[in-house]
Design a protein around this motif. Structure first.
Motif, PDB file in Angstrom:
ATOM      1  N   ASP A 265      13.217 -11.000   9.492  1.00  0.00           N
ATOM      2  CA  ASP A 265      12.491 -11.095   8.217  1.00  0.00           C
ATOM      3  C   ASP A 265      11.023 -10.735   8.393  1.00  0.00           C
ATOM      4  O   ASP A 265      10.472  -9.934   7.624  1.00  0.00           O
ATOM      5  CB  ASP A 265      12.622 -12.508   7.653  1.00  0.00           C
ATOM      6  CG  ASP A 265      11.857 -12.686   6.352  1.00  0.00           C
ATOM      7  OD1 ASP A 265      12.226 -12.041   5.352  1.00  0.00           O
ATOM      8  OD2 ASP A 265      10.868 -13.456   6.346  1.00  0.00           O
ATOM      9  N   GLU A 266      10.370 -11.306   9.402  1.00  0.00           N
ATOM     10  CA  GLU A 266       8.941 -11.054   9.602  1.00  0.00           C
ATOM     11  C   GLU A 266       8.692  -9.606  10.009  1.00  0.00           C
ATOM     12  O   GLU A 266       7.718  -8.974   9.559  1.00  0.00           O
ATOM     13  CB  GLU A 266       8.382 -12.000  10.659  1.00  0.00           C
ATOM     14  CG  GLU A 266       6.875 -12.150  10.625  1.00  0.00           C
ATOM     15  CD  GLU A 266       6.366 -12.780   9.336  1.00  0.00           C
ATOM     16  OE1 GLU A 266       5.367 -12.234   8.783  1.00  0.00           O
ATOM     17  OE2 GLU A 266       6.938 -13.789   8.870  1.00  0.00           O
TER      18      GLU A 266
ATOM     19  N   THR B 123      10.431 -21.219  14.554  1.00  0.00           N
ATOM     20  CA  THR B 123      10.211 -20.064  13.680  1.00  0.00           C
ATOM     21  C   THR B 123       8.737 -19.791  13.402  1.00  0.00           C
ATOM     22  O   THR B 123       8.357 -18.643  13.183  1.00  0.00           O
ATOM     23  CB  THR B 123      10.964 -20.235  12.353  1.00  0.00           C
ATOM     24  OG1 THR B 123      10.550 -21.448  11.715  1.00  0.00           O
ATOM     25  CG2 THR B 123      12.477 -20.298  12.591  1.00  0.00           C
ATOM     26  N   THR B 124       7.901 -20.834  13.411  1.00  0.00           N
ATOM     27  CA  THR B 124       6.470 -20.601  13.173  1.00  0.00           C
ATOM     28  C   THR B 124       5.864 -19.753  14.286  1.00  0.00           C
ATOM     29  O   THR B 124       5.154 -18.775  14.031  1.00  0.00           O
ATOM     30  CB  THR B 124       5.709 -21.937  13.069  1.00  0.00           C
ATOM     31  OG1 THR B 124       6.215 -22.686  11.961  1.00  0.00           O
ATOM     32  CG2 THR B 124       4.216 -21.689  12.873  1.00  0.00           C
TER      33      THR B 124
ATOM     34  N   ALA C 144      14.426 -15.205  11.375  1.00  0.00           N
ATOM     35  CA  ALA C 144      12.968 -15.202  11.198  1.00  0.00           C
ATOM     36  C   ALA C 144      12.347 -13.967  11.831  1.00  0.00           C
ATOM     37  O   ALA C 144      11.419 -13.362  11.271  1.00  0.00           O
ATOM     38  CB  ALA C 144      12.369 -16.470  11.809  1.00  0.00           C
TER      39      ALA C 144
ATOM     40  N   ARG D 188       7.292 -16.094  14.109  1.00  0.00           N
ATOM     41  CA  ARG D 188       6.647 -15.257  13.082  1.00  0.00           C
ATOM     42  C   ARG D 188       5.230 -14.879  13.493  1.00  0.00           C
ATOM     43  O   ARG D 188       4.772 -13.753  13.240  1.00  0.00           O
ATOM     44  CB  ARG D 188       6.656 -15.987  11.743  1.00  0.00           C
ATOM     45  CG  ARG D 188       8.034 -16.088  11.113  1.00  0.00           C
ATOM     46  CD  ARG D 188       7.982 -16.811   9.762  1.00  0.00           C
ATOM     47  NE  ARG D 188       9.292 -16.923   9.157  1.00  0.00           N
ATOM     48  CZ  ARG D 188       9.872 -15.984   8.404  1.00  0.00           C
ATOM     49  NH1 ARG D 188       9.221 -14.842   8.166  1.00  0.00           N
ATOM     50  NH2 ARG D 188      11.068 -16.166   7.887  1.00  0.00           N
ATOM     51  N   ASP D 189       4.537 -15.810  14.137  1.00  0.00           N
ATOM     52  CA  ASP D 189       3.166 -15.523  14.558  1.00  0.00           C
ATOM     53  C   ASP D 189       3.120 -14.394  15.586  1.00  0.00           C
ATOM     54  O   ASP D 189       2.291 -13.488  15.486  1.00  0.00           O
ATOM     55  CB  ASP D 189       2.532 -16.788  15.145  1.00  0.00           C
ATOM     56  CG  ASP D 189       1.099 -16.550  15.609  1.00  0.00           C
ATOM     57  OD1 ASP D 189       0.240 -16.218  14.766  1.00  0.00           O
ATOM     58  OD2 ASP D 189       0.844 -16.674  16.825  1.00  0.00           O
TER      59      ASP D 189
ATOM     60  N   ARG E 250       9.186  -7.353   6.989  1.00  0.00           N
ATOM     61  CA  ARG E 250       8.030  -7.498   6.085  1.00  0.00           C
ATOM     62  C   ARG E 250       6.887  -6.578   6.524  1.00  0.00           C
ATOM     63  O   ARG E 250       6.137  -6.066   5.688  1.00  0.00           O
ATOM     64  CB  ARG E 250       7.541  -8.944   6.078  1.00  0.00           C
ATOM     65  CG  ARG E 250       8.387  -9.925   5.300  1.00  0.00           C
ATOM     66  CD  ARG E 250       7.895 -11.347   5.516  1.00  0.00           C
ATOM     67  NE  ARG E 250       8.708 -12.327   4.842  1.00  0.00           N
ATOM     68  CZ  ARG E 250       8.450 -12.815   3.637  1.00  0.00           C
ATOM     69  NH1 ARG E 250       7.382 -12.397   2.968  1.00  0.00           N
ATOM     70  NH2 ARG E 250       9.243 -13.718   3.086  1.00  0.00           N
TER      71      ARG E 250
ATOM     72  N   VAL F 226       5.388 -12.015  16.049  1.00  0.00           N
ATOM     73  CA  VAL F 226       5.752 -10.766  15.380  1.00  0.00           C
ATOM     74  C   VAL F 226       4.538 -10.189  14.662  1.00  0.00           C
ATOM     75  O   VAL F 226       4.251  -8.985  14.752  1.00  0.00           O
ATOM     76  CB  VAL F 226       6.913 -10.986  14.388  1.00  0.00           C
ATOM     77  CG1 VAL F 226       7.138  -9.730  13.545  1.00  0.00           C
ATOM     78  CG2 VAL F 226       8.190 -11.353  15.131  1.00  0.00           C
ATOM     79  N   ARG F 227       3.804 -11.034  13.960  1.00  0.00           N
ATOM     80  CA  ARG F 227       2.610 -10.556  13.229  1.00  0.00           C
ATOM     81  C   ARG F 227       1.552 -10.033  14.187  1.00  0.00           C
ATOM     82  O   ARG F 227       0.891  -9.024  13.915  1.00  0.00           O
ATOM     83  CB  ARG F 227       2.044 -11.683  12.361  1.00  0.00           C
ATOM     84  CG  ARG F 227       2.876 -11.997  11.122  1.00  0.00           C
ATOM     85  CD  ARG F 227       2.115 -12.879  10.149  1.00  0.00           C
ATOM     86  NE  ARG F 227       1.916 -14.213  10.690  1.00  0.00           N
ATOM     87  CZ  ARG F 227       2.709 -15.253  10.459  1.00  0.00           C
ATOM     88  NH1 ARG F 227       3.780 -15.099   9.684  1.00  0.00           N
ATOM     89  NH2 ARG F 227       2.466 -16.440  10.972  1.00  0.00           N
TER      90      ARG F 227
END
Length: 394
Positions: free
Chosen positions: A206-207, A157-158, A203, A161-162, A210, A164-165
């Motif tokens: 959610d990311e 998940t880390t 994840a 999320r990275d 956000r 996606v950002r």
């Protein structure tokens, strides 16, 4: 610019205005209605275009393309052989092919090194011809997973999320996740096999949410489709309900997707009539039946072609749309799916997809009346993207 034609399909319901007109100023629809009324709004110095026997309708939306692939017999090999400069030049040509066919908006659901993002900026600025591009940037896939060669391999998940950002920071308008395997990737997971856990998909969603971005999930297999629905994605791509032995629509999963307003993009090939020859008549009919069931159940369908993969040429959306006529939908209903309803599903419902005052002047002019049969969509007389008329080279 004043555009007049025998028919204009105007407003959110695309009602027919006979002897209609559209006034375009600064890239927007300034006025639409009966010709005599709209003409009174036009200034004496504004240019006038008259299309006899024609229909003006909203520009079409192809909700699933891959500009980085060439639609040849082995698009992945061709893609991997090209450097970024060569590939970008080819992507520009494919974007122009889409526009010439009347497609004024596309979602590009995966490329490498942000090339589609760069092309989106150029087309928006009018520096190069092409449709409005909503790019996903780099799609998320597990190590060695479907389309790993696009550069989006993530584990945990880390890392999810990275990426996606990073896509969001680069200007992506949608996040793409490969929830299942796919046939385009040799040696990878089978199309019906899931690639991410429930926590992984949660994840991603959610990311992305956000960051204010929707999530498009590539999902062929029934388990992957169910996981994507439960994770709360915004669209499901392909959604073919595959199992190791065939196709099986899961009614409870379909009901949850409809209840949650999740859109489905079945990615129908422009050459859908040839599928029985490639897959066998029984298998092709089972696939057609799965799409038919989703339509009958009231799923939110957004047409797309998967342009770029084998046998899916750019600009083939008009041919793809005839599949829905084959299922029994009226031309009017299919046109709504490919314009206003797709625009709404892609977050553009207040900007394009209909010929309404204040909306972007994304217009397609065809010879004849498409409500008599969608084959008319291939008789393109003119295309306007944000009020700019596209004149194909040559």
């Amino acid at each position: 610019m004043l555009i007049t034609a025998d028919r204009v399909l105007a407003g959110p319901e695309a009602h027919t205005i006979h002897d209609g007109a559209v006034l375009v100023r600064d890239g927007l629809v300034a006025c639409v209605g009966p010709r005599e009324e709209v003409q009174r709004c036009a200034g004496p110095d504004e240019s006038r275009l008259v299309f006899h026997g024609a229909t003006v309708l909203p520009g079409l939306i192809d909700a699933h393309v891959h500009l980085c692939f060439d639609a040849g017999p082995d698009p992945v090999a061709a893609f991997r052989e090209q450097d970024d400069a060569t590939l970008f030049a080819a992507m520009k040509e494919r974007a122009e092919q889409l526009l010439a066919a009347g497609v004024t908006t596309v979602r590009d659901l995966g490329d490498r090194n942000g090339l589609a993002l760069r092309l989106a900026e150029q087309t928006a600025a009018g520096e190069t011809a092409g449709p409005r591009i909503l790019s996903a940037g780099t799609p998320l896939t597990p190590p060695g997973g479907h389309c790993w060669f696009l550069g989006g391999e993530v584990s945990g998940t880390t890392a999810i999320r990275d990426l996606v950002r990073r896509n969001a920071a680069a200007g992506a308008r949608v996040i793409k996740v490969m929830a299942t395997g796919g046939g385009l990737t040799r040696g990878g997971a089978a199309s019906w096999e899931s690639q991410f856990t429930a926590d992984d998909l949660a994840a991603v969603v959610d990311e992305a949410h956000r960051a204010g971005l929707p999530v498009a999930a590539h999902a062929h297999g029934v388990d992957g489709i169910a996981a994507a629905v439960d994770a709360g994605v915004d669209t499901i791509e392909h959604c073919s309900w595959m199992t190791p032995t065939g196709f099986a629509v899961q009614e409870d999963v379909l009901a949850r997707a409809i209840e949650r307003g999740i859109a489905v993009c079945p990615t129908v090939s422009p050459n859908w009539r040839m599928l029985p020859q490639f897959f066998g008549a029984e298998r092709a009919e089972a696939l057609f039946a799965a799409v038919r069931r989703m339509v009958e159940a009231g799923a939110r369908i957004v047409p797309g072609t998967d342009a770029g993969v084998q046998r899916a040429a750019f600009g083939g959306l008009p041919g793809s749309l005839t599949f829905y006529e084959h299922l029994g939908l009226s031309p009017h209903r299919v046109l709504a799916m490919a314009t206003a309803e797709s625009a709404a599903a892609l977050g553009l419902g207040e900007r394009t997809g209909q010929i309404t005052t204040g909306y972007s002047a994304d217009l397609l002019v065809v010879e004849g009346d498409p409500e008599d049969g969608l084959e008319v969509l291939e008789k393109v007389a003119a295309v306007f993207a944000a009020g700019r008329r596209h004149v194909p080279a040559g």
